[in-house]
Design a protein around this motif. Structure first.
Motif, mmCIF file in Angstrom:
data_model
loop_
_atom_site.group_PDB
_atom_site.id
_atom_site.type_symbol
_atom_site.label_atom_id
_atom_site.label_comp_id
_atom_site.label_asym_id
_atom_site.label_seq_id
_atom_site.Cartn_x
_atom_site.Cartn_y
_atom_site.Cartn_z
ATOM 1 N N VAL A 3 18.344 -13.642 -0.012
ATOM 2 C CA VAL A 3 17.765 -12.854 1.227
ATOM 3 C C VAL A 3 18.891 -11.866 1.743
ATOM 4 O O VAL A 3 20.055 -12.250 1.915
ATOM 5 C CB VAL A 3 17.422 -13.804 2.310
ATOM 6 N N GLN A 4 18.282 -10.599 1.783
ATOM 7 C CA GLN A 4 19.261 -9.560 1.911
ATOM 8 C C GLN A 4 18.561 -8.599 2.377
ATOM 9 O O GLN A 4 17.296 -8.162 2.465
ATOM 10 C CB GLN A 4 20.016 -9.259 0.621
ATOM 11 N N PRO A 5 19.167 -7.536 3.142
ATOM 12 C CA PRO A 5 18.642 -6.234 3.669
ATOM 13 C C PRO A 5 18.082 -5.463 2.562
ATOM 14 O O PRO A 5 18.967 -5.471 1.522
ATOM 15 C CB PRO A 5 19.930 -5.501 4.383
ATOM 16 N N ASP A 6 17.155 -4.779 2.798
ATOM 17 C CA ASP A 6 16.296 -4.277 1.676
ATOM 18 C C ASP A 6 15.576 -2.884 2.387
ATOM 19 O O ASP A 6 15.684 -2.859 3.588
ATOM 20 C CB ASP A 6 15.590 -5.096 0.932
ATOM 21 N N ASN A 7 14.875 -2.073 1.576
ATOM 22 C CA ASN A 7 14.205 -1.063 1.749
ATOM 23 C C ASN A 7 12.860 -1.485 1.695
ATOM 24 O O ASN A 7 12.095 -1.922 0.730
ATOM 25 C CB ASN A 7 14.460 0.197 0.848
ATOM 26 N N PRO A 8 11.997 -1.213 2.873
ATOM 27 C CA PRO A 8 10.516 -1.506 2.715
ATOM 28 C C PRO A 8 9.782 -0.478 1.799
ATOM 29 O O PRO A 8 8.789 -1.102 1.320
ATOM 30 C CB PRO A 8 9.915 -1.319 4.443
ATOM 31 N N HIS A 9 10.338 0.588 1.610
ATOM 32 C CA HIS A 9 9.704 1.552 0.645
ATOM 33 C C HIS A 9 9.846 1.221 -0.898
ATOM 34 O O HIS A 9 9.134 1.690 -1.682
ATOM 35 C CB HIS A 9 10.002 2.949 0.780
ATOM 36 N N ASP A 10 10.596 0.033 -1.327
ATOM 37 C CA ASP A 10 10.802 -0.615 -2.563
ATOM 38 C C ASP A 10 9.402 -0.655 -2.900
ATOM 39 O O ASP A 10 8.689 -1.489 -2.158
ATOM 40 C CB ASP A 10 11.556 -1.618 -2.604
ATOM 41 N N PRO A 11 8.972 -0.396 -4.091
ATOM 42 C CA PRO A 11 7.472 -0.738 -4.353
ATOM 43 C C PRO A 11 7.243 -2.373 -4.424
ATOM 44 O O PRO A 11 5.877 -2.259 -3.884
ATOM 45 C CB PRO A 11 7.602 -0.192 -6.186
ATOM 46 N N GLN A 12 7.932 -3.167 -4.644
ATOM 47 C CA GLN A 12 7.512 -4.584 -4.764
ATOM 48 C C GLN A 12 7.436 -4.717 -3.172
ATOM 49 O O GLN A 12 6.396 -5.395 -2.865
ATOM 50 C CB GLN A 12 8.493 -5.510 -5.204
ATOM 51 N N ALA A 13 8.399 -4.552 -2.365
ATOM 52 C CA ALA A 13 8.346 -4.772 -1.074
ATOM 53 C C ALA A 13 7.025 -3.959 -0.216
ATOM 54 O O ALA A 13 6.249 -4.723 0.506
ATOM 55 C CB ALA A 13 9.644 -4.363 -0.281
ATOM 56 N N ALA A 14 6.723 -2.833 -0.541
ATOM 57 C CA ALA A 14 5.670 -2.247 -0.328
ATOM 58 C C ALA A 14 4.339 -2.769 -0.434
ATOM 59 O O ALA A 14 3.367 -2.968 0.329
ATOM 60 C CB ALA A 14 5.658 -0.850 -0.549
ATOM 61 N N ALA A 15 4.217 -3.163 -1.901
ATOM 62 C CA ALA A 15 3.094 -3.960 -2.273
ATOM 63 C C ALA A 15 2.745 -5.311 -1.572
ATOM 64 O O ALA A 15 1.667 -5.646 -1.094
ATOM 65 C CB ALA A 15 3.099 -4.148 -3.766
ATOM 66 N N LEU A 16 3.822 -6.072 -1.375
ATOM 67 C CA LEU A 16 3.848 -7.299 -0.554
ATOM 68 C C LEU A 16 3.410 -7.015 0.938
ATOM 69 O O LEU A 16 2.490 -7.715 1.668
ATOM 70 C CB LEU A 16 4.949 -8.310 -0.530
ATOM 71 N N LEU A 17 4.050 -6.084 1.546
ATOM 72 C CA LEU A 17 3.721 -5.608 2.920
ATOM 73 C C LEU A 17 1.952 -5.028 2.996
ATOM 74 O O LEU A 17 1.666 -5.586 3.890
ATOM 75 C CB LEU A 17 4.404 -4.485 3.632
ATOM 76 N N GLN A 18 1.591 -4.352 2.280
ATOM 77 C CA GLN A 18 0.236 -4.255 1.919
ATOM 78 C C GLN A 18 -0.804 -5.313 1.907
ATOM 79 O O GLN A 18 -1.663 -5.291 2.614
ATOM 80 C CB GLN A 18 0.159 -3.243 0.843
ATOM 81 N N GLN A 19 -0.272 -6.352 1.167
ATOM 82 C CA GLN A 19 -0.909 -7.610 1.113
ATOM 83 C C GLN A 19 -1.112 -8.097 2.584
ATOM 84 O O GLN A 19 -2.002 -8.785 2.838
ATOM 85 C CB GLN A 19 -0.345 -8.631 -0.022
ATOM 86 N N SER A 20 0.180 -8.351 3.289
ATOM 87 C CA SER A 20 0.287 -8.682 4.640
ATOM 88 C C SER A 20 -0.850 -8.025 5.723
ATOM 89 O O SER A 20 -1.347 -8.635 6.441
ATOM 90 C CB SER A 20 1.724 -8.687 4.964
ATOM 91 N N HIS A 21 -0.640 -6.623 5.557
ATOM 92 C CA HIS A 21 -1.341 -5.903 6.364
ATOM 93 C C HIS A 21 -3.065 -6.289 6.019
ATOM 94 O O HIS A 21 -3.777 -6.224 7.083
ATOM 95 C CB HIS A 21 -0.858 -4.442 6.205
ATOM 96 N N ALA A 22 -3.272 -6.180 5.038
ATOM 97 C CA ALA A 22 -4.689 -6.443 4.508
ATOM 98 C C ALA A 22 -5.235 -7.740 5.122
ATOM 99 O O ALA A 22 -6.449 -8.069 5.444
ATOM 100 C CB ALA A 22 -4.783 -6.419 2.960
#
Length: 148
Positions: A3-22
């Motif tokens: 677990v570490q700081p990351d960029n929310p614009h990373d494609p994998q992170a963005a895709a997972l966040l989109q799942q969360s938002h949906a």
């Protein structure tokens, strides 16, 4: 798992966040959705974390540092990683970061019916409380706090 700081614009992170938002949009009306955009998660004062095993993204979470407290945001675990301690590892890392910043309190807002999340927060030492910040009391929100 790391677990570490990351960029929310990373494609994998963005895709997972989109799942969360949906998911949130399917469960709650628009006025009850308080998730942050990718740009907001990349803003100063927010530390965005990911949990990964190798190159596989397992989950996300963020700490929004306020003047007198930290707010837990964007907690989400990939469906196939649930039940493996991912969310707890992210929450623990958020707490470490909050303590390192000298924040005396962690607060969060979560939705009604998200029972697994509620259990996680209670097991981690969070207790129910009333609204804080810009949140209003409403039928879809629950609020928790943990003194650090």
């Amino acid at each position: 798992m790391i677990v570490q700081p990351d960029n929310p614009h990373d494609p994998q992170a963005a895709a997972l966040l989109q799942q969360s938002h949906a998911l949130m949009q399917s469960l709650f009306p628009a006025e009850a959705n308080h998730f942050l955009s990718l740009d907001a998660l990349a803003a100063p004062g927010i530390t965005f974390f990911t949990a990964r095993e190798g190159s596989v993204l397992l989950g996300t979470g963020a700490l929004a540092a306020k003047a007198a407290y930290g707010e837990v945001k964007s907690m989400f675990t990939a469906a196939d990683a649930r039940g493996k301690g991912v969310a707890r590892a992210i929450l623990d890392r958020i707490e470490v970061e909050a303590r390192a910043r000298g924040l005396p309190l962690l607060l969060l807002e979560t939705g009604t019916g998200l029972d697994a999340a509620h259990r996680l927060y209670r097991r981690a030492g969070f207790v129910p409380r009333g609204p804080f910040g810009d949140y209003d009391e409403g039928p879809y929100s629950l609020f928790f706090e943990k003194r650090l």
